[in-house]
Design a protein around this motif. Sequence first.
Motif, mmCIF file in Angstrom:
data_model
loop_
_atom_site.group_PDB
_atom_site.id
_atom_site.type_symbol
_atom_site.label_atom_id
_atom_site.label_comp_id
_atom_site.label_asym_id
_atom_site.label_seq_id
_atom_site.Cartn_x
_atom_site.Cartn_y
_atom_site.Cartn_z
ATOM 1 N N TYR A 6 41.316 42.017 22.810
ATOM 2 C CA TYR A 6 40.654 42.204 24.102
ATOM 3 C C TYR A 6 40.922 43.601 24.632
ATOM 4 C CZ TYR A 6 44.748 41.949 27.180
ATOM 5 O OH TYR A 6 45.906 42.221 27.857
ATOM 6 N N ARG A 11 38.976 48.974 25.991
ATOM 7 C CA ARG A 11 38.982 50.435 25.857
ATOM 8 C C ARG A 11 37.642 50.963 25.373
ATOM 9 N NH1 ARG A 11 44.787 52.691 24.727
ATOM 10 N NH2 ARG A 11 46.033 50.961 25.487
ATOM 11 N N ARG A 47 37.858 38.598 29.156
ATOM 12 C CA ARG A 47 39.114 39.203 29.558
ATOM 13 C C ARG A 47 38.996 40.719 29.646
ATOM 14 N NH1 ARG A 47 44.755 37.403 26.856
ATOM 15 N NH2 ARG A 47 46.054 38.595 28.280
ATOM 16 N N ARG A 51 39.149 43.244 33.222
ATOM 17 C CA ARG A 51 39.939 44.444 33.460
ATOM 18 C C ARG A 51 39.067 45.571 33.964
ATOM 19 N NH1 ARG A 51 44.951 45.849 29.704
ATOM 20 N NH2 ARG A 51 44.645 47.724 30.954
ATOM 21 N N THR A 54 38.667 45.005 37.693
ATOM 22 C CA THR A 54 39.779 45.449 38.540
ATOM 23 C C THR A 54 39.906 46.966 38.532
ATOM 24 O OG1 THR A 54 41.439 45.323 36.801
ATOM 25 C CG2 THR A 54 41.026 43.320 38.055
ATOM 26 N N GLY A 56 37.408 48.794 38.830
ATOM 27 C CA GLY A 56 36.304 49.291 39.647
ATOM 28 C C GLY A 56 35.200 49.921 38.809
ATOM 29 N N GLN A 59 30.883 45.515 38.222
ATOM 30 C CA GLN A 59 30.944 44.321 39.061
ATOM 31 C C GLN A 59 30.160 43.235 38.354
ATOM 32 O OE1 GLN A 59 27.174 45.228 42.068
ATOM 33 N NE2 GLN A 59 29.222 45.370 42.898
ATOM 34 N N GLY A 81 47.828 50.363 40.981
ATOM 35 C CA GLY A 81 47.751 49.214 40.102
ATOM 36 C C GLY A 81 48.246 49.479 38.703
ATOM 37 N N PHE A 243 39.448 36.291 39.775
ATOM 38 C CA PHE A 243 40.025 37.094 38.696
ATOM 39 C C PHE A 243 39.487 36.642 37.391
ATOM 40 C CE2 PHE A 243 42.404 39.136 41.635
ATOM 41 C CZ PHE A 243 43.352 39.964 41.105
ATOM 42 N N TYR B 6 42.058 26.424 39.686
ATOM 43 C CA TYR B 6 43.088 27.447 39.503
ATOM 44 C C TYR B 6 43.460 28.087 40.832
ATOM 45 C CZ TYR B 6 40.228 31.664 40.052
ATOM 46 O OH TYR B 6 39.463 32.675 40.548
ATOM 47 N N ARG B 47 45.920 31.255 34.602
ATOM 48 C CA ARG B 47 45.096 32.046 35.484
ATOM 49 C C ARG B 47 45.722 32.135 36.879
ATOM 50 N NH1 ARG B 47 38.650 31.149 35.787
ATOM 51 N NH2 ARG B 47 38.244 32.942 37.128
ATOM 52 N N ILE B 176 31.250 42.601 47.092
ATOM 53 C CA ILE B 176 31.836 42.507 45.757
ATOM 54 C C ILE B 176 33.118 43.323 45.646
ATOM 55 C CG2 ILE B 176 31.484 42.983 43.325
ATOM 56 C CD1 ILE B 176 29.773 40.755 44.031
ATOM 57 N N ASN B 177 33.025 44.585 45.911
ATOM 58 C CA ASN B 177 34.233 45.403 45.760
ATOM 59 C C ASN B 177 34.165 46.637 46.639
ATOM 60 O OD1 ASN B 177 32.215 46.694 44.198
ATOM 61 N ND2 ASN B 177 33.815 47.843 43.142
ATOM 62 N N LYS B 179 35.812 50.653 46.813
ATOM 63 C CA LYS B 179 36.629 51.731 46.257
ATOM 64 C C LYS B 179 37.258 52.497 47.412
ATOM 65 C CE LYS B 179 33.378 52.374 42.437
ATOM 66 N NZ LYS B 179 32.541 53.333 41.699
ATOM 67 N N ASP B 236 51.375 48.002 47.642
ATOM 68 C CA ASP B 236 50.747 47.922 46.336
ATOM 69 C C ASP B 236 51.762 47.370 45.349
ATOM 70 O OD1 ASP B 236 48.888 48.423 44.217
ATOM 71 O OD2 ASP B 236 50.068 50.181 43.697
ATOM 72 N N ASN B 237 51.271 46.636 44.375
ATOM 73 C CA ASN B 237 52.139 46.208 43.294
ATOM 74 C C ASN B 237 51.522 46.653 41.989
ATOM 75 O OD1 ASN B 237 54.327 44.693 41.999
ATOM 76 N ND2 ASN B 237 52.681 43.314 41.352
ATOM 77 N N ALA B 238 52.216 47.511 41.287
ATOM 78 C CA ALA B 238 51.705 48.004 40.017
ATOM 79 C C ALA B 238 52.301 47.183 38.886
ATOM 80 C CB ALA B 238 52.060 49.476 39.837
ATOM 81 N N VAL B 239 51.470 46.798 37.942
ATOM 82 C CA VAL B 239 51.906 45.955 36.852
ATOM 83 C C VAL B 239 51.808 46.736 35.561
ATOM 84 C CG1 VAL B 239 51.561 43.744 35.709
ATOM 85 C CG2 VAL B 239 50.993 44.002 38.112
ATOM 86 N N PHE B 243 46.856 41.599 31.372
ATOM 87 C CA PHE B 243 46.286 40.798 32.447
ATOM 88 C C PHE B 243 46.240 39.331 32.112
ATOM 89 C CE2 PHE B 243 45.639 44.425 34.664
ATOM 90 C CZ PHE B 243 44.910 44.236 35.818
#
Lengths: 243, 243
Positions: A6, A11, A47, A51, A54, A56, A59, A81, A243, B6, B47, B176-177, B179, B236-239, B243
């Motif tokens: 995925y 990528r 999946r 990504r 998220t 951006g 959509q 993020g 998500f 979920y 999820r 939707i989103n 930026k 913010d939480n960066a991971v 995913f």
Amino acid sequence: MPKSIYENIYRDLKQKIEQKIFAYQELLPSEHTLIQTYGCSRNTLRRAISRLVTDGYVQTIQGKGVRNIYEPVEQTAFTLGEIESFEESAQRSGNRAFTKVLLFTEFEINEKLSLCTGFPIGARVYYIQRLHYLNDIPLILNHNYFLQEAIPGLTKEIAEKSIYQYLEQTLHMTIINSKRIMTVEKMTQIDEKYLNMNSEDYNCMAVVSSQTYNSDGVMFEYTQSRHRPDYFRFYDNAVRKPF
Amino acid sequence: MPKSIYENIYRDLKQKIEQKIFAYQELLPSEHTLIQTYGCSRNTLRRAISRLVTDGYVQTIQGKGVRNIYEPVEQTAFTLGEIESFEESAQRSGNRAFTKVLLFTEFEINEKLSLCTGFPIGARVYYIQRLHYLNDIPLILNHNYFLQEAIPGLTKEIAEKSIYQYLEQTLHMTIINSKRIMTVEKMTQIDEKYLNMNSEDYNCMAVVSSQTYNSDGVMFEYTQSRHRPDYFRFYDNAVRKPF
DNA sequence: GCCGATTTGTCCGTATGTATC
DNA sequence: CGATACATACGGACAAATCGG
């Protein structure tokens, strides 16, 4: 080459979007089509798409398709993020990065510092002041606190290169996540001196405070990054709910 | 009651974490256990967990489990990665919100504004200046630009309440989103006047510029939010990567 | 307005890989 | 090494939204 299917698909699609192989505002090929293109399962493809959502880049609209809403942004920006070191970020955007260590010392966390950093009172930490240059301009003044028991053998020489590289490649530490808070604070004399600023002009800084956790669940790093306000830029993409 | 399984599980776990039913730094029950608790499939549970990860509530470690790393944060904060109106945010944190409309007008986008907002030249927009109070303190000065063809019938009265409520509930628009870019900018005389600030003290603002898209793929809103620097806080939480 | 085709959203069950202990 | 736990991947089923006839 990345490990998972995925991620490869992610990528590949990301690259195709950046290279405008898919036009802005156009719908991408349908899931069904892409599944056949990549020869993967539906979950795997979805999946990868999620990504891109998220990020951006696209959509998704139920019943319609996946729309490309990617527009390029300037390079000197930091993206939210994601966890990325200063060096990595600079390299990615093709800029010259340089780090000067102003101070390398160690001490014990007192009550006041405990409140500020989140480390327990009495914990021993490395305290490092570093100045990050991008294309020879000092942009960020970093105050790093690293938990000593989590980071054995840290030296000034390592701090001049990349501490994260040392953590991951030498100590084999796995960084999991980083909680960050952005605020605006008054500029100090130290800021003025090292970042070559004049408080007659801007008298504030963009400050990013972060607590970083490893896979042992220990917060091993607290860092306060003080950014030149005129160069500071933080990107975020907020998504509806799913998500 | 939310629609999906979920999401119910996500909310339930989130609540249990906030109420400290799971202790800080402890591992949550294993996937297998939780699957049986909720009577759901593995994918569905995972999820829910993955949303807790992006929220910074837990970290997952392969071979070990899911660790609770949630620590409560102060209330007046704005959270990234979510779309939430000022009213919603205030209500969630139990504060009194009030919005004053300073200016309600409309005009055509010229070349300069097109570069700044991202709207095409010639587009007709509503331009609204609004002052947001939290507990009677003016915190945010908003400059909203709404695309007229996407938002028929917008009035000053609606702007005093919640524009987003009008968009979603009356016009049945799906957001939707969004930026967003965060920067630090010089304070203007307008900022000083309405936010009750003095540039002898802070002379900068935290500025959040956002472009918001609906399900038709049209960017229907550009907003510049100018925040009082002493009250501004962004989380913010960066991971890591997955995913 | 209805219906059917297309497309994304949700959910399930299962198999295999990999890291931890 | 085995047991446990999370990560990846597959395939199938049905729901819900969109769009065109």
